[in-house]
Enzyme design. Structure first.
Site, PDB file in Angstrom:
ATOM      1  N   ALA A  49     -42.859 -52.835  35.581  1.00 26.61           N
ATOM      2  CA  ALA A  49     -43.525 -54.091  35.255  1.00 26.61           C
ATOM      3  C   ALA A  49     -44.351 -54.614  36.426  1.00 26.61           C
ATOM      4  CB  ALA A  49     -42.493 -55.130  34.854  1.00 26.61           C
ATOM      5  N   CYS A 297     -34.875 -63.564  50.744  1.00 26.72           N
ATOM      6  CA  CYS A 297     -34.814 -63.683  52.196  1.00 26.72           C
ATOM      7  C   CYS A 297     -36.131 -63.242  52.802  1.00 26.72           C
ATOM      8  CB  CYS A 297     -33.723 -62.785  52.750  1.00 26.72           C
ATOM      9  SG  CYS A 297     -32.108 -63.455  52.465  1.00 26.72           S
TER      10      CYS A 297
HETATM   11  N1  PLP Z   1     -41.290 -59.422  35.621  1.00 30.29           N
HETATM   12  C1  PLP Z   1     -40.086 -59.987  35.448  1.00 30.29           C
HETATM   13  C2  PLP Z   1     -39.972 -61.222  34.609  1.00 30.29           C
HETATM   14  C3  PLP Z   1     -38.953 -59.421  36.038  1.00 30.29           C
HETATM   15  O1  PLP Z   1     -37.759 -59.995  35.860  1.00 30.29           O
HETATM   16  C4  PLP Z   1     -39.104 -58.252  36.829  1.00 30.29           C
HETATM   17  C5  PLP Z   1     -37.962 -57.650  37.518  1.00 30.29           C
HETATM   18  O2  PLP Z   1     -36.999 -58.285  37.847  1.00 30.29           O
HETATM   19  C6  PLP Z   1     -40.377 -57.700  36.979  1.00 30.29           C
HETATM   20  C7  PLP Z   1     -41.450 -58.311  36.365  1.00 30.29           C
HETATM   21  C8  PLP Z   1     -40.598 -56.448  37.798  1.00 30.29           C
HETATM   22  O3  PLP Z   1     -40.124 -55.350  37.073  1.00 30.29           O
HETATM   23  P1  PLP Z   1     -40.075 -53.858  37.677  1.00 30.29           P
HETATM   24  O4  PLP Z   1     -38.822 -53.790  38.462  1.00 30.29           O
HETATM   25  O5  PLP Z   1     -40.064 -52.967  36.461  1.00 30.29           O
HETATM   26  O6  PLP Z   1     -41.298 -53.645  38.491  1.00 30.29           O
END
Ligand code: PLP
Length: 359
Positions: A49, A297
């Site tokens: 993502a 952090c």
């Molecule tokens: N967007 C949201 C709302 C998330 O919670 C996360 C991961 O925690 C991400 C994007 C990033 O996802 P990825 O680990 O697949 O890059």
């Protein structure tokens, strides 16, 4: 396992092993598309993502028009927005319940805005955004709407077509698929404006170069099938366990506030403020309970969660907040153990803090 052991070819190759791998990718693409209600050809596989969000925010050619992003977005939206030099960036506020301020959004929108990025549900609080309403407001102004739906898939119904979203971000591991895999789905119009951010051999029809991670993509496709069928069906049980957790914390620790409690929330997420107890100290004290704070952090200074501060919490209140996620395997006895561990750690930490001990 067949994608590792048997059909391990490179899907860009035209020989037998290559085309078998491409067939598996096509099947996975159809599974992802069916999970979110778009056409298979609208799905571009990415490394996760983070990459998909970067692509939507930095890769969309808005013709010089600016972008608006939600104040409580994931850092993979906020950071690329911060680094886009050629476009103006605005931050759409949320109310104290974490829900997007729709009047505020309307006021910020004008002809100079080309893209709005607001998530479907928040990763720290579980607060669900009014996606259909946001899409309507954004489209009335002629901008495109990108929605990070990472937390929503498999937990609440989400249909890209019904909600009229132009671009959607997905992550495989958030729905129990393999890590390091995700996708951006973009309608025909959005895709016409989307530029790749990774250049090279032109895979994914030129949208995302690099040899695809076929086994992860196959797993992602299957995870989408399971999320759509079983994940959603499992949610009433998780909502009941989540409520049990929050009631238990109020009973055993007392003076607990549910951040975003006034809003519609994901069934699996709880973000609680335990007044008078520093969350990081509670977490250390509650051994074996795997929870987190929203804080990150940086250079040894603990920053308060930007999500909670955007909702109006001050530094101290944000520092007393813990985020708890339930999963499909979570059982009632896990909730009992979490409540008991966190409540006793909270009482201990409160006692120390009340006694003036620096933690
Ligand atoms: N967007 C949201 C709302 C998330 O919670 C996360 C991961 O925690 C991400 C994007 C990033 O996802 P990825 O680990 O697949 O890059």
């Amino acid at each position: 396992m067949p994608a590792f052991e048997i059909d391990f070819g490179n899907p860009s190759s035209t020989h037998g092993h290559g085309s078998a791998a491409m067939d598996m990718m096509d099947a996975a693409r159809a599974q992802v598309a069916s999970c979110i209600g778009c056409r298979a050809r609208d799905v571009v596989f990415t490394s996760g993502a983070t990459e998909a969000n970067n692509m939507a925010v930095s890769g969309l050619d808005t013709g010089g028009r600016g972008i608006l992003v939600g104040a409580t977005e994931h850092s993979s939206v906020l950071e690329p927005a911060r680094s886009v030099k050629e476009k103006s960036v605005g931050y759409v506020p949320v109310g104290p319940d974490g829900v997007t301020d729709l009047d505020g959004l309307e006021r910020m929108l004008d002809d100079d805005v080309g893209l709005v990025s607001i998530m479907a549900a928040n990763s720290e609080t579980g607060v669900i955004q009014p996606v259909a309403e946001i899409a309507r407001i954004v489209h009335e102004c002629g901008a495109l709407f990108h929605c990070d739906a990472v937390q929503a898939i498999g937990k609440i119904p989400f249909g890209m077509d019904g909600l009229c979203v132009d671009m959607v971000t997905l992550s495989s591991h958030k729905i129990y698929g393999p890590k390091g895999c995700g996708a951006i789905a973009a309608t025909r119009e959005a895709r016409g404006m989307l530029r790749p951010i990774i250049h090279g051999g032109g895979q994914e029809e030129g949208m995302r170069s690099g040899t695809p991670n076929v086994p992860a993509i196959v797993g992602f496709g299957i995870a989408c099938d399971i999320a759509a069928a079983e994940g959603l069906a499992d949610m009433p049980k998780q909502a009941a366990l989540r409520d049990m957790f929050e009631e238990g914390m109020e009973r055993k620790a007392g003076d607990v506030i549910v951040n975003g409690g006034g809003a519609k929330r994901l069934p699996n997420t709880s973000n609680i403020r335990i007044r008078g107890a520093l969350a990081d100290a509670v977490m250390v004290g509650a051994r074996g309970v795997e929870v987190s704070t929203g804080s990150a952090c940086s250079s040894s200074a603990i920053e308060p969660s930007h999500v909670l501060t955007a909702m109006g919490l001050d530094r101290d209140a944000a520092g007393e907040s813990i985020r708890v996620s339930l999963g499909r395997p979570t059982k009632e006895r896990d909730i009992d153990a979490a409540v008991s561990g966190l409540a006793s750690a909270s009482r201990f930490v409160r006692g120390k803090m009340a006694g003036g001990v620096a933690l």
